[in-house]
Design a protein around this motif. Structure first.
Motif, PDB file in Angstrom:
ATOM      1  N   HIS A 127     -18.310  -6.404 113.370  1.00  0.00           N
ATOM      2  CA  HIS A 127     -18.005  -5.792 112.076  1.00  0.00           C
ATOM      3  C   HIS A 127     -16.534  -5.408 112.019  1.00  0.00           C
ATOM      4  O   HIS A 127     -15.968  -4.933 113.006  1.00  0.00           O
ATOM      5  CB  HIS A 127     -18.858  -4.540 111.859  1.00  0.00           C
ATOM      6  N   VAL A 128     -15.922  -5.616 110.844  1.00  0.00           N
ATOM      7  CA  VAL A 128     -14.557  -5.172 110.592  1.00  0.00           C
ATOM      8  C   VAL A 128     -14.635  -4.060 109.560  1.00  0.00           C
ATOM      9  O   VAL A 128     -15.146  -4.279 108.453  1.00  0.00           O
ATOM     10  CB  VAL A 128     -13.674  -6.323 110.086  1.00  0.00           C
ATOM     11  N   GLY A 129     -14.208  -2.864 109.965  1.00  0.00           N
ATOM     12  CA  GLY A 129     -14.245  -1.726 109.058  1.00  0.00           C
ATOM     13  C   GLY A 129     -13.181  -1.861 107.983  1.00  0.00           C
ATOM     14  O   GLY A 129     -12.013  -2.089 108.300  1.00  0.00           O
ATOM     15  N   GLY A 171      -9.018  -0.418 122.455  1.00  0.00           N
ATOM     16  CA  GLY A 171      -7.769  -0.915 123.022  1.00  0.00           C
ATOM     17  C   GLY A 171      -7.010  -1.803 122.061  1.00  0.00           C
ATOM     18  O   GLY A 171      -7.122  -1.657 120.829  1.00  0.00           O
ATOM     19  N   HIS A 172      -6.278  -2.744 122.645  1.00  0.00           N
ATOM     20  CA  HIS A 172      -5.279  -3.534 121.928  1.00  0.00           C
ATOM     21  C   HIS A 172      -5.545  -5.032 122.085  1.00  0.00           C
ATOM     22  O   HIS A 172      -6.122  -5.464 123.081  1.00  0.00           O
ATOM     23  CB  HIS A 172      -3.888  -3.230 122.489  1.00  0.00           C
ATOM     24  N   VAL A 177     -16.783  -2.942 121.914  1.00  0.00           N
ATOM     25  CA  VAL A 177     -15.363  -3.258 122.101  1.00  0.00           C
ATOM     26  C   VAL A 177     -14.689  -3.138 120.749  1.00  0.00           C
ATOM     27  O   VAL A 177     -15.086  -3.810 119.786  1.00  0.00           O
ATOM     28  CB  VAL A 177     -15.198  -4.684 122.674  1.00  0.00           C
ATOM     29  N   VAL A 178     -13.666  -2.277 120.662  1.00  0.00           N
ATOM     30  CA  VAL A 178     -12.999  -1.983 119.392  1.00  0.00           C
ATOM     31  C   VAL A 178     -11.500  -2.230 119.523  1.00  0.00           C
ATOM     32  O   VAL A 178     -10.871  -1.794 120.492  1.00  0.00           O
ATOM     33  CB  VAL A 178     -13.235  -0.507 118.976  1.00  0.00           C
ATOM     34  N   ARG A 179     -10.945  -2.916 118.535  1.00  0.00           N
ATOM     35  CA  ARG A 179      -9.482  -2.987 118.421  1.00  0.00           C
ATOM     36  C   ARG A 179      -9.060  -1.853 117.503  1.00  0.00           C
ATOM     37  O   ARG A 179      -9.698  -1.571 116.485  1.00  0.00           O
ATOM     38  CB  ARG A 179      -9.044  -4.318 117.820  1.00  0.00           C
ATOM     39  N   HIS A 180      -7.970  -1.178 117.854  1.00  0.00           N
ATOM     40  CA  HIS A 180      -7.485  -0.062 117.037  1.00  0.00           C
ATOM     41  C   HIS A 180      -7.334  -0.486 115.581  1.00  0.00           C
ATOM     42  O   HIS A 180      -7.163  -1.663 115.268  1.00  0.00           O
ATOM     43  CB  HIS A 180      -6.166   0.479 117.586  1.00  0.00           C
ATOM     44  N   PRO A 198      -9.467  -8.817 114.227  1.00  0.00           N
ATOM     45  CA  PRO A 198      -8.507  -8.029 113.450  1.00  0.00           C
ATOM     46  C   PRO A 198      -8.530  -6.546 113.781  1.00  0.00           C
ATOM     47  O   PRO A 198      -9.442  -6.059 114.452  1.00  0.00           O
ATOM     48  CB  PRO A 198      -8.962  -8.275 112.006  1.00  0.00           C
ATOM     49  N   THR A 199      -7.537  -5.855 113.260  1.00  0.00           N
ATOM     50  CA  THR A 199      -7.514  -4.405 113.437  1.00  0.00           C
ATOM     51  C   THR A 199      -8.774  -3.820 112.826  1.00  0.00           C
ATOM     52  O   THR A 199      -9.293  -4.315 111.826  1.00  0.00           O
ATOM     53  CB  THR A 199      -6.272  -3.781 112.764  1.00  0.00           C
TER      54      THR A 199
END
Length: 169
Positions: free
Chosen positions: A165-167, A109-110, A9-12, A138-139
């Motif tokens: 993880h936050v890139g 998604g968002h 699951v990824v936030r943009h 977070p984004t």
């Protein structure tokens, strides 16, 4: 025995604040860097999607592009108009429609939907449980879940949070 699956699951990534409409907002320079860094992390951790569901908004499509480039993925995503405004139930319906032969799915998604989905899915037993605090997604963040069974078995509290993880480029 059922095979183990991965749901990511990824936030943009970070987007520009202004555009003619919200759906047209593109990534900022930082967002492009962060997305590539997230992709490199996913690739280094062996994540290779069989299916990718991506919101049709410009910032999510561009997030897919930079994450995929960073990870070395060549997969074409499935753009989904419903991911732009849906809730967690809508995302689950989409995941439930995934072909059984797919072992790994990425959803981009968002918020607030992605943050709520991560909280909803977590069974509380994973090595990364607690890393994604409630209302803190977070984004450029990714939550990597493992699950047993078929995609239709993805239910609230039915997935194990393996990594968060936050890139940041």
């Amino acid at each position: 025995m059922e095979k183990q699956r991965l749901l990511v699951v990824v936030r943009h990534a970070k987007a520009e604040q202004f555009a003619p409409s919200d759906v047209e907002r593109v990534l900022s320079a930082r967002g492009r860097e962060d997305g590539r860094a997230l992709g490199a992390w996913l690739g280094a951790n062996g994540v290779v999607p069989d299916v990718a569901y991506v919101s049709y908004a410009a910032r999510t499509r561009e997030t897919w592009d930079v994450v995929a480039a960073g990870a070395g993925w060549g997969l074409a995503p499935q753009l989904d108009g419903n991911l732009y405004g849906t809730d967690e139930s809508g995302v689950l319906e989409l995941v439930h429609s995934t072909p059984d032969e797919a072992a790994t799915v990425v959803v981009i998604g968002h918020n607030p939907t992605m943050a709520m989905l991560v909280q909803l899915l977590d069974d509380g037993e994973g090595e990364a449980t607690g890393a994604a605090e409630l209302a803190s997604f977070p984004t450029g963040a990714a939550a990597v879940f493992t699950l047993e069974g078929s995609w239709s078995d993805v239910v609230p509290m039915g997935c194990r949070l393996r990594a968060f993880h936050v890139g940041r480029g």
